[in-house]
Design a protein around this motif. Structure first.
Motif, mmCIF file in Angstrom:
data_model
loop_
_atom_site.group_PDB
_atom_site.id
_atom_site.type_symbol
_atom_site.label_atom_id
_atom_site.label_comp_id
_atom_site.label_asym_id
_atom_site.label_seq_id
_atom_site.Cartn_x
_atom_site.Cartn_y
_atom_site.Cartn_z
ATOM 1 N N THR A 53 0.829 -1.213 0.000
ATOM 2 C CA THR A 53 0.000 0.000 0.000
ATOM 3 C C THR A 53 0.862 1.261 0.000
ATOM 4 O OG1 THR A 53 -0.216 -0.200 2.406
ATOM 5 C CG2 THR A 53 -2.030 -1.058 1.060
ATOM 6 N N ASP A 54 1.970 1.227 0.733
ATOM 7 C CA ASP A 54 2.882 2.372 0.729
ATOM 8 C C ASP A 54 3.523 2.537 -0.640
ATOM 9 O OD1 ASP A 54 2.400 2.959 3.416
ATOM 10 O OD2 ASP A 54 4.054 1.687 4.092
ATOM 11 N N GLN A 57 1.185 4.046 -3.189
ATOM 12 C CA GLN A 57 1.058 5.499 -3.019
ATOM 13 C C GLN A 57 2.264 6.228 -3.602
ATOM 14 O OE1 GLN A 57 -1.612 7.309 -1.619
ATOM 15 N NE2 GLN A 57 -2.611 5.327 -1.855
ATOM 16 N N TRP A 58 3.451 5.701 -3.368
ATOM 17 C CA TRP A 58 4.669 6.342 -3.862
ATOM 18 C C TRP A 58 4.747 6.310 -5.381
ATOM 19 C CZ3 TRP A 58 7.941 3.014 -0.044
ATOM 20 C CH2 TRP A 58 7.722 3.458 1.263
ATOM 21 N N GLN A 61 2.496 8.490 -7.160
ATOM 22 C CA GLN A 61 2.890 9.857 -6.820
ATOM 23 C C GLN A 61 1.834 10.575 -5.990
ATOM 24 O OE1 GLN A 61 4.036 11.482 -10.641
ATOM 25 N NE2 GLN A 61 6.017 10.481 -10.503
ATOM 26 N N LYS A 62 1.207 9.824 -5.093
ATOM 27 C CA LYS A 62 0.252 10.404 -4.149
ATOM 28 C C LYS A 62 0.945 10.785 -2.846
ATOM 29 C CE LYS A 62 -3.639 7.932 -6.111
ATOM 30 N NZ LYS A 62 -4.373 9.012 -6.684
ATOM 31 N N SER A 63 2.129 10.224 -2.626
ATOM 32 C CA SER A 63 2.957 10.584 -1.482
ATOM 33 C C SER A 63 4.403 10.247 -1.809
ATOM 34 C CB SER A 63 2.503 9.867 -0.208
ATOM 35 O OG SER A 63 2.712 8.484 -0.313
ATOM 36 N N VAL A 64 5.301 10.661 -0.922
ATOM 37 C CA VAL A 64 6.740 10.436 -1.095
ATOM 38 C C VAL A 64 7.242 9.755 0.179
ATOM 39 C CG1 VAL A 64 8.978 11.575 -1.390
ATOM 40 C CG2 VAL A 64 6.957 12.481 -2.551
ATOM 41 N N PRO A 65 8.121 8.769 0.037
ATOM 42 C CA PRO A 65 8.666 8.145 1.250
ATOM 43 C C PRO A 65 9.366 9.170 2.133
ATOM 44 C CG PRO A 65 9.357 6.933 -0.718
ATOM 45 C CD PRO A 65 8.694 8.190 -1.178
ATOM 46 N N GLU A 66 9.181 9.036 3.433
ATOM 47 C CA GLU A 66 9.871 9.929 4.362
ATOM 48 C C GLU A 66 11.366 9.638 4.388
ATOM 49 O OE1 GLU A 66 8.126 9.968 8.242
ATOM 50 O OE2 GLU A 66 6.120 10.301 7.454
ATOM 51 N N ALA A 71 13.055 7.293 -0.982
ATOM 52 C CA ALA A 71 12.617 8.304 -1.947
ATOM 53 C C ALA A 71 13.524 8.280 -3.179
ATOM 54 C CB ALA A 71 12.613 9.688 -1.300
#
Length: 86
Positions: A53-54, A57-58, A61-66, A71
């Motif tokens: 799921t993570d 998302q990455w 391009q709905k979120s970026v790894p912390e 990243a």
């Protein structure tokens, strides 16, 4: 990881069962992984430990790894599949 057994293990870990991830990870492993510097190979191996799921998302391009290392490898994979326009 460089032995054929190690590559086979990575191949099976790259097959996630989610089409959106499989079409990114499996070709990347087959076509680009061997040319990566060792540090990026380690980043790819760490990426495979993440939740689907993570990763979804990455890669959508709905979120970026912390984590900056994650990243970086996500960006390497995305840059490989996205056309570059000047």
């Amino acid at each position: 990881m460089s032995s054929q057994a190690d590559i086979n293990k990575l191949f099976w870990h790259s097959r996630r069962g989610m089409l959106e991830l499989d079409v990114l990870l499996v070709p990347f492993l087959k076509e680009a992984y061997s040319d990566l510097p060792d540090e990026d190979k380690q980043r790819y191996e760490r990426l495979l430990e993440c939740e689907d799921t993570d990763m979804f998302q990455w890669f959508m391009q709905k979120s970026v790894p912390e984590d900056p290392d994650l990243a970086r490898i996500v960006k390497i994979i995305l840059d490989r599949v996205q056309p570059k326009y000047d």
